[in-house]
Design a protein around this motif. Sequence first.
Motif, PDB file in Angstrom:
ATOM      1  N   LYS A 147       0.829  -1.208   0.000  1.00  0.00           N
ATOM      2  CA  LYS A 147       0.000   0.000   0.000  1.00  0.00           C
ATOM      3  C   LYS A 147       0.860   1.254   0.000  1.00  0.00           C
ATOM      4  O   LYS A 147       0.605   2.207  -0.746  1.00  0.00           O
ATOM      5  N   LEU A 169       3.895   1.578  -1.098  1.00  0.00           N
ATOM      6  CA  LEU A 169       4.668   1.695  -2.332  1.00  0.00           C
ATOM      7  C   LEU A 169       3.801   1.779  -3.580  1.00  0.00           C
ATOM      8  O   LEU A 169       4.318   1.994  -4.679  1.00  0.00           O
ATOM      9  N   GLY A 170       2.505   1.595  -3.425  1.00  0.00           N
ATOM     10  CA  GLY A 170       1.624   1.610  -4.578  1.00  0.00           C
ATOM     11  C   GLY A 170       1.820   0.412  -5.474  1.00  0.00           C
ATOM     12  O   GLY A 170       1.663   0.493  -6.698  1.00  0.00           O
ATOM     13  N   LEU A 171       2.150  -0.734  -4.866  1.00  0.00           N
ATOM     14  CA  LEU A 171       2.398  -1.966  -5.613  1.00  0.00           C
ATOM     15  C   LEU A 171       1.296  -2.983  -5.356  1.00  0.00           C
ATOM     16  O   LEU A 171       0.586  -2.917  -4.349  1.00  0.00           O
ATOM     17  N   SER A 172       1.187  -3.945  -6.240  1.00  0.00           N
ATOM     18  CA  SER A 172       0.334  -5.095  -5.978  1.00  0.00           C
ATOM     19  C   SER A 172       1.020  -5.953  -4.912  1.00  0.00           C
ATOM     20  O   SER A 172       2.248  -6.103  -4.937  1.00  0.00           O
ATOM     21  N   LYS A 184      13.185   2.957   0.413  1.00  0.00           N
ATOM     22  CA  LYS A 184      12.664   3.683  -0.745  1.00  0.00           C
ATOM     23  C   LYS A 184      13.341   5.042  -0.877  1.00  0.00           C
ATOM     24  O   LYS A 184      13.720   5.459  -1.982  1.00  0.00           O
TER      25      LYS A 184
END
Length: 727
Positions: free
Chosen positions: A383, A385-388, A420
Amino acid sequence: MQTLSNASRRNFLKVAAAAGGGLFLGFNWFEANAATAVDAATTDLSLAGNVPGAVPGVGFNSYLSINPQGIITIMSPNPEVGQGIKTAFPIVVAEELDVDWKNVIVEQAPLDTKKFERQVAGGSGSIPHSWTRLRKAGATARQMLMEAAAKRWNVPVTECTTGTGFVRHTASNRQLSYGELATEAAQLPVPADVKLKDRKDFKLIGQSVKNVDNAGIITGKPLFGLDFYREGMLFAMLQRPAFGYTLKSFNEAAIKAMPGIVDVLTFDNNVAIVGKSTWQVRKAKEALKIDWTKTDATESTDDHNRIFGELLKSDKATVRRKDGDVDTAFKGAAKVVTAEYQCPFLPHNPMEPMNFFAHVRPDGAELVGPTQTPELARNEAAKLLGLSPDKVTVQLTRMGGGFGRRLKADYAIEAVQVSKRVNAPVKVIWTREDDMTGGSYRPAVRYRFEAALDAQGNMIGYKLRGASINAGSSTREDNFPAGAVDNLLIDSIDHKSAITTGPWRAPITNFLAFAEQSFLDEVAQAAGKDPVQFRLDLLDKAKTKPAGAVKYDIDRMKAVINMAVEKSGWGTKKGADGRPVSQGFSVYFSHRSYVAQVGEVVMQKDKPVVQKVVAVADCGIVINQSGSRQQVTGCIVDGIGHAMYGNMTFKDGIPEQSNFSNYRMIRLNEIPDVEVHFVDNGFDPTGLGEPSLPPAGAAVANAIFKATGKRVRNQPFIEDAALKSVL
């Protein structure tokens, strides 16, 4: 397998000439253990535990694989936090597989929500959830192996039997090892239904099996999160604000100029220092000079004591359960007993402080570390990192304790955030001071009890209010004696604070049990009854004339009580000097299990000393006698230690205890003898990592009262006003 077996025999006893001409005798203490894989990071069902010379095996299901050499690899998917699950899970699989435990290799599985369910260490729920699944995994592979043998021999599968890793056909005196059958067996259709073993046929379950990580722990193998190292990774430490404070400014330029420091970051009111070594980062953290802004949310322990008083008088409490006419019962009572019990905030204090590794890349992220909730860590990282979520991997390490603290993912997400920002692999490490002062804590609670007795000493009314700070609901409305009292009122009220709290081993019940079971002794005394018989009478009432819902098994609770009375010599035991031993009783139901305890206190130099605790647990079928006894013992030591000594206090939102130099823990010479017994009733296994902790405090407190006449109502006991004169 013959080669491995011979090597094991050679390792059992080695004789070598010492330099001085004498003999050197070496013993392998771990021969009875299943082997463990060397590098958990390479876990794969296609590997045979990284055993030298082993060839890849074939996977029968998510839990096990067998290679042609007969090496059996069993995956343990749940986090190992010291509760022995990495040993217990494979035992269940190996039992149904019908294999020799010495030929088993255990590997820690990574997070895999497609292959496994509930990869969580919390709530003492791992075994109850997975018991049948694990048995079926082993039994399914066993059935496929028998079918492969039957096909090769051209005989009915019903004529085949198994044992110690072989399929046998007695009529023709033939046998084949699992290794010889593995490849062709794995190609057969997976049977829809398999027959599980009868309990009487168990050979491994119920025995004492050494923890599979024993050898690695004692010889210093890198099993824990703090041990994890990746070439080229950076290290990070954070300075977090006290509760109710916000970051204003700090000496950023000076910190960046220190040796080995790569970067200094700020996020979420934290200052993160990133560097090339733990030592360099630690020194930079110690050099921080931060200006914090104090908010109106700061609180002190004195504020909490005032807040408790207000909450207990409040008319805004939430009713959790109400049976009968409580007001009428108390108005007509021959005697009313009232008492208040209080428990402080407590840190978790696992031996291994929080730490986690993260490597964030543009296309995904790799997480490695000690977590009780790997899926939560993965999902929160995804969430952020905006990743699946399938782009984030989580590899589990062994944990040096957790006790509920590692149910949260905050420290893992810190590693993700830092990685990150600096675009590099990073390991975040908390110091002991960080661990103790950075939250999260066991909530602080004060309980007020009232009991109404009739002229015969029967409890006809019962009231309980829980006033808590950040606990939510601090009561358990369906716990005993609910269902045994005709007129009952249980409610709770909570105060929201900036001090962060979270699950602490046996959440809520870890302090509620102390209060409830101590108060029941007070009521029994007021009624002029033996405290054990008083409880048994209440249970009989709940069975014959229940008042509302009864959500505990009365017969199982009575069984642990009666066994504890027998094993402890309740009321009849005498010391070496011939004087009666002061005994205190407690019984509790939590996490699906029932535990009764008898604490024994003797007076030494006019001071009460906890000498022994006799514990009886009903957790259904005991999978591993060794691990289970250690769990009960550990729970009791933990429960007694924190009840007697643990205390976390605050001044203007700042924790006043920051390390073991000013936070009291139980000491080795204060640990009592613990005698453990299990009820053998054949029920499916239930929880064991927590249920023995809740009753421990009350068993000791009630024994102290018997020895001194002093009733302790506050934790820690050593700071209770009633006991200060004798402790």
